[in-house]
Structure formats: structure tokens, C-alpha cells
Design an enzyme around this catalytic site. Structure first.
Site, PDB file in Angstrom:
ATOM      1  N   TYR A  74       0.840  -1.195   0.000  1.00  0.00           N
ATOM      2  CA  TYR A  74       0.000   0.000   0.000  1.00  0.00           C
ATOM      3  C   TYR A  74       0.881   1.253   0.000  1.00  0.00           C
ATOM      4  O   TYR A  74       1.236   1.789   1.045  1.00  0.00           O
ATOM      5  CB  TYR A  74      -0.943   0.002   1.202  1.00  0.00           C
ATOM      6  CG  TYR A  74      -1.764  -1.267   1.340  1.00  0.00           C
ATOM      7  CD1 TYR A  74      -2.186  -1.990   0.220  1.00  0.00           C
ATOM      8  CD2 TYR A  74      -2.121  -1.753   2.596  1.00  0.00           C
ATOM      9  CE1 TYR A  74      -2.933  -3.152   0.354  1.00  0.00           C
ATOM     10  CE2 TYR A  74      -2.868  -2.914   2.730  1.00  0.00           C
ATOM     11  CZ  TYR A  74      -3.272  -3.610   1.606  1.00  0.00           C
ATOM     12  OH  TYR A  74      -4.007  -4.758   1.741  1.00  0.00           O
ATOM     13  N   HIS A 141       1.178 -12.050   1.553  1.00  0.00           N
ATOM     14  CA  HIS A 141       0.262 -11.257   0.741  1.00  0.00           C
ATOM     15  C   HIS A 141       0.040 -11.866  -0.648  1.00  0.00           C
ATOM     16  O   HIS A 141       0.989 -12.052  -1.404  1.00  0.00           O
ATOM     17  CB  HIS A 141       0.857  -9.856   0.589  1.00  0.00           C
ATOM     18  CG  HIS A 141      -0.143  -8.795   0.258  1.00  0.00           C
ATOM     19  ND1 HIS A 141       0.145  -7.452   0.338  1.00  0.00           N
ATOM     20  CD2 HIS A 141      -1.432  -8.853  -0.155  1.00  0.00           C
ATOM     21  CE1 HIS A 141      -0.911  -6.743  -0.011  1.00  0.00           C
ATOM     22  NE2 HIS A 141      -1.878  -7.583  -0.325  1.00  0.00           N
TER      23      HIS A 141
END
Length: 352
Positions: A74, A141
Site C-alpha cells: 500500500y 500477501h
């Protein structure tokens, strides 16, 4: 009953009392039904005011949200850095926090790296950006992007297990868009996976997660359900340009959003309420950038929606959303990614 994260003198006690808390699988953590997603604090959902985002994080914790999720992906660490600033001065006992390893940069060449070495160095940087000695959950992830699941099982997860042994994290989780690969990883790994994060798979347009819930419950794996608004698809604003959904699905969701605007209602509010009805999910992770979004989401969790809003929800389901045939975009991003990697002969380099 107050949760273990309650801190006298810091929390708004009435707000905490009105929040529902649920056990997070086998972890022993008692997490708020609504959790704070750090995805929009990166670069993927447009610009935002950092000072207001920091205040939103602080107010979220004060009002009973005790689970925060972020990742290096992010904004290449921006989300972690902003959250780190927000956490300064907040008692460590007051919240649980999760970050991730494995997905990093916007360019395909450096987007993924599941090696032990990168996992170790990335996690070290994450702790530094967050200003913490440890996180509660460390997650791999988007595991579907690994060249083989074997790399996750033999490199990434064992390294995370080492970090847990060192006290840098308490529990291990995995994330991904295809729910099937989360199940497969749990079945094949001898590392204790305590949590899965599934996103956009239990929403107004896709309920894929439901068929896998019995498996996760059987293994006492905590289920985190992220992005009830489907990464912006089910919002009045609409999705970002990069959204992988089909054009036909985007058009139908835009029509539903227009209907909500005509009724002065936010589609994301209806989408969240719908998703919140599942009792088997431990926490509902929603990305937030500002105080307005926080207030709306807290209101939905604590007060639900009105009968008028329920009627509107039924109307958009019957009039628009039931027409959607492309309910998900599984494999689309994967195919694009591997097509690029093979075209530029990067696969061998990536595996080694």
C-alpha cells in the site's frame, strides 16, 4: 463486557461497550466486528489528507475498533508510515495490528518476492515504519502470485515462523483472492496458519467465501473478510481505473450507485450492512481514509440501516445487481502478470 484491549482513560467507554467483539480463530485475540483497513492509505485509491487519516485511525481505536491491517504494497510503505504516526502515543495494549510480506512494488518485475531473504528484510522495515517491536499478525500477501505454492510453504512461511519465535509477531496469516488457494495452503503447510484474509469474496455480487467457511471453521482459522464495497465497485464514487472487474459489471454497479445517489444514500453503506450479516466471519475489514467514512462505517456496525434503506437495497439487488454475470475476476490479474513475466523472460529470475 469490555475487551482485553480496553484502556481506562484512553477509550470512549460507551463506544467500546457498543462494539461487538469476536474471537479470531485459534489466536485468542478478541477482535472488533469492524476493523480498519490501511489499503486506501497507500497510492491505489487516490489522494487523501494525511492529518485527517491519522486522526481517523486514532478515533477508530478510541471508539472500539481494535484491529488494523496494512502492508508494504500500500504505497510502498506509505500506509505503514502513516499508521505508525497515528499510533504514537496510543497504548500498545489498545489495538491489534497486522502487516504483510510478499507483495511490494507497482512494476511487475519487483511486485512480488516470497524469498526468505526479502521476507526478513521487508518485515524488519515494516516494524520500523510502524514504530513497533512486534505485530500481532504477519501475513503472506496474495499467495496465488507465487510461481508455485511450494515457495510459500518452504520459504515464506518458515521465515515468518522464525519471526514469531523471535517475538516479532504473534500469529501467521495468508491472504489471496482465490479462496481455494488459501484452503490448499492450509492443507499442505506444516506451519500453524491462524488467520486468512479474503477480500471481495463475500459481497453483494459474489458469495464465493461461503462454501469455504466450514473448512476454515473446522481448522479454527480466523476469517477476516475485507472490502465489502468490492474495492470501490460498490460505492457511489465508483472503482479506481485499475479495478479488474469487467466493464459490464462496472456499468451495472454504476447504475446501482446512481440509484442510491437519487435516494441520497451511499451504496457502500448498504454493501457493508449486507456483508455484516454473516455470523461466521470474525471481523469485517474496511479501508478508510477520513473521519466521514469512519463515522458511516461505525454507524452501520452499531445501528444497522433503516427500513427505507433496506427497501432501497432490495430494489438495487432486484433491478441491477442480479443482472451481473461476471461476479468475480479470478485469474485475470494472474494471467496479465505471468504474461508480462514470460514476455520479458523474467520467470527464471523470479523463481531463483
Amino acid at each position: 463486557m469490555l475487551p482485553p484491549t480496553y484502556v481506562e482513560g484512553f477509550h470512549d467507554v460507551e463506544a467500546v461497550k457498543s462494539m461487538e467483539y469476536r474471537p479470531l480463530g485459534k489466536t485468542g485475540l478478541l477482535v472488533s466486528k469492524l476493523s480498519f483497513g490501511g489499503g486506501p492509505l497507500g497510492c491505489h485509491y487516490g489522494t487523501y489528507d494525511e492529518d485527517e487519516a491519522i486522526e481517523a485511525i486514532r478515533q477508530a481505536i478510541r471508539h472500539g475498533i481494535n484491529y488494523i491491517d496494512t502492508a508494504p504494497w500500500y504505497g510502498q510503505g506509505r500506509s505503514e508510515a502513516v499508521i505508525g504516526k497515528a499510533l504514537k502515543g496510543i497504548p500498545r495494549k489498545a489495538y491489534y495490528i497486522a502487516t504483510k510480506v510478499g507483495r511490494y512494488e507497482l512494476n511487475y518485475e519487483n511486485m512480488f518476492d516470497f524469498s526468505k531473504e526479502k521476507t526478513r528484510s521487508s518485515f524488519k522495515r515494516s516494524l520500523e515504519l510502524l514504530g513497533l517491536d512486534y505485530v500481532d499478525i504477519i501475513q503472506v500477501h496474495d499467495i496465488e502470485f507465487a510461481p508455485t505454492l511450494d515457495i510459500i510453504i518452504t520459504q515464506t512461511l518458515p521465515e515468518l515462523s522464525t519471526q514469531v519465535a523471535k517475538g516479532k509477531a504473534k500469529y501467521i496469516g495468508i491472504t489471496g483472492y482465490p479462496v481455494s488457494i488459501l484452503k490448499e495452503c492450509i492443507e499442505k503447510s506444516n506451519i500453524n496458519i491462524s488467520v486468512i484474509l479474503s477480500y471481495s469474496r463475500f459481497t453483494l455480487i459474489d458469495n464465493t467465501l461461503i462454501e469455504y467457511i466450514p473448512f476454515f471453521k473446522k481448522h479454527n482459522v480466523g476469517i477476516i473478510n475485507a472490502s465489502a464495497p468490492c474495492m470501490g465497485l460498490l460505492t457511489n464514487k465508483g472503482p479506481p481505473a485499475w479495478h479488474p472487474g469487467s466493464e459490464s459489471t462496472k456499468k451495472i454497479c454504476a447504475d446501482a450507485a446512481a440509484c442510491c445517489k437519487d435516494h441520497d444514500t451511499e451504496l457502500a453503506k448498504l454493501a457493508l450492512w449486507y456483508t455484516l450479516q454473516c455470523e461466521d466471519i470474525c471481523t469485517f475489514l474496511v479501508g478508510m481514509q477520513n473521519l466521514k467514512e469512519l463515522a458511516m462505517n461505525l454507524d452501520v456496525v452499531k445501528n444497522g440501516i433503516t427500513e427505507k434503506e433496506k427497501a432501497l437495497l432490495k430494489e438495487i439487488q432486484e433491478k441491477y445487481l442480479h443482472k451481473i454475470t461476471d461476479k468475480h475476476w479470478e485469474n485475470q490479474e494472474l494471467q496479465t502478470y505471468w504474461k508480462y513475466m514470460k514476455k520479458f523472460d523474467l520467470v527464471r529470475q523470479f523463481i531463483h
